[in-house]
Design a protein around this motif. Structure first.
Motif, PDB file in Angstrom:
ATOM      1  N   THR A  31       0.840  -1.210   0.000  1.00  0.00           N
ATOM      2  CA  THR A  31       0.000   0.000   0.000  1.00  0.00           C
ATOM      3  C   THR A  31       0.868   1.251   0.000  1.00  0.00           C
ATOM      4  OG1 THR A  31      -1.754  -1.186   1.161  1.00  0.00           O
ATOM      5  CG2 THR A  31      -1.793   1.225   1.274  1.00  0.00           C
ATOM      6  N   GLN A  32       1.913   1.249   0.850  1.00  0.00           N
ATOM      7  CA  GLN A  32       2.811   2.403   0.902  1.00  0.00           C
ATOM      8  C   GLN A  32       3.518   2.605  -0.441  1.00  0.00           C
ATOM      9  OE1 GLN A  32       5.421   1.611   4.200  1.00  0.00           O
ATOM     10  NE2 GLN A  32       3.830   2.035   5.765  1.00  0.00           N
ATOM     11  N   ASP A  33       3.980   1.457  -0.998  1.00  0.00           N
ATOM     12  CA  ASP A  33       4.646   1.564  -2.302  1.00  0.00           C
ATOM     13  C   ASP A  33       3.681   2.088  -3.366  1.00  0.00           C
ATOM     14  OD1 ASP A  33       6.912   0.630  -1.117  1.00  0.00           O
ATOM     15  OD2 ASP A  33       6.672  -1.442  -1.842  1.00  0.00           O
ATOM     16  N   GLY A  34       2.434   1.635  -3.295  1.00  0.00           N
ATOM     17  CA  GLY A  34       1.437   2.099  -4.265  1.00  0.00           C
ATOM     18  C   GLY A  34       1.172   3.585  -4.108  1.00  0.00           C
ATOM     19  N   ALA A  35       1.112   4.051  -2.837  1.00  0.00           N
ATOM     20  CA  ALA A  35       0.871   5.479  -2.588  1.00  0.00           C
ATOM     21  C   ALA A  35       2.030   6.313  -3.123  1.00  0.00           C
ATOM     22  CB  ALA A  35       0.668   5.725  -1.096  1.00  0.00           C
ATOM     23  N   GLN A  36       3.272   5.783  -2.887  1.00  0.00           N
ATOM     24  CA  GLN A  36       4.439   6.509  -3.398  1.00  0.00           C
ATOM     25  C   GLN A  36       4.434   6.533  -4.924  1.00  0.00           C
ATOM     26  OE1 GLN A  36       7.799   4.526  -1.652  1.00  0.00           O
ATOM     27  NE2 GLN A  36       7.454   5.409   0.416  1.00  0.00           N
TER      28      GLN A  36
END
Length: 247
Positions: A31-36
């Motif tokens: 999720t964090q990678d997707g947000a970044q």
């Protein structure tokens, strides 16, 4: 055996929890990678929009500059055409001035001869005007137009003398003695002078001064007053030669 089974179950349950925790950790990381990644995408999109806007603004500025340069080209072409026309006009003016110079000289000589042969009224004033014109004709700093204007003005003044009734004073010489005289100019027909009450007349056909008869004295004095605008203009009898008095 029951204790061993329980222990095995706990081990199995612990492994499942560890897998679940790892799965959750991976999910959170994803999720964090997707947000970044989305933030990067958004930044790239904004950069692309800015680049497009700058491109459009630059293209519009280039178009404006092109139109401006085209307008300047048309303006410069117009100025060049105007300069060509002015050069042509200057060449014609130079030619006109060359042709005008002898004409102005002829006008001056004709005016001078006319004044010399005319009735001798206010000769000092008229000859001074001629001197100014002669000086202007010989002055290269005075334009041909100004010389022509001076001559036309002199001609107009001389024409006006023939239609006027004027009175003025000047010093005259009688029998070698200077005396103050009041002069009455009746157009170019006659001059009457009053020297200390003695009235004399000169006419176009007789340039000698001769006495005015006493019977005409009252009419002559009335003419003097009319010329000086002391009294209202009216018809008066003038002591002119002829079969009858001129009125």
């Amino acid at each position: 055996m029951g204790m061993a089974a329980g222990a095995a179950a706990l081990v199995t349950a612990g492994g499942a929890y560890a897998q679940l925790d790892e799965a959750l950790r991976v999910a959170r990381q994803s999720t964090q990678d997707g947000a970044q990644a989305q933030e990067q995408i958004n930044q790239l999109a904004d950069a692309a929009d800015n680049a497009e806007r700058q491109y459009l603004a630059t293209r519009e500025e280039i178009e404006s500059q092109r139109i401006f340069l085209e307008q300047q080209r048309v303006f410069l072409l117009s100025q060049e055409n105007e300069l060509t026309a002015l050069r042509s006009q200057l060449e014609r003016v130079g030619s006109i001035e060359v042709d005008l110079a002898p004409m102005l000289l002829d006008m001056y000589v004709a005016l001078e001869e006319f004044i010399d042969s005319d009735m001798p009224f206010q000769l000092d004033v008229r000859r001074t005007r001629l001197d100014r014109i002669q000086t202007a004709l010989g002055d290269a700093n005075i334009s041909a137009a100004e010389r022509y204007r001076l001559l036309l003005n002199a001609y107009e003044i001389e024409m006006g003398y023939g239609r006027s009734l004027r009175a003025y004073s000047e010093e005259v010489e009688v029998d070698g003695t200077p005396q103050e005289a009041n002069i009455l100019q009746i157009g170019r027909v006659a001059l009457v002078r009053d020297i200390g009450g003695r009235l004399e007349i000169m006419t176009q056909d007789n340039r000698d001064w001769r006495p005015v008869s006493g019977s005409m004295a009252v009419d002559v004095q009335r003419a003097f007053r009319i010329a000086r605008e002391v009294t209202t203009p009216e018809v008066f009898t003038a002591p002119l030669p002829g079969p009858v008095d001129a009125r």
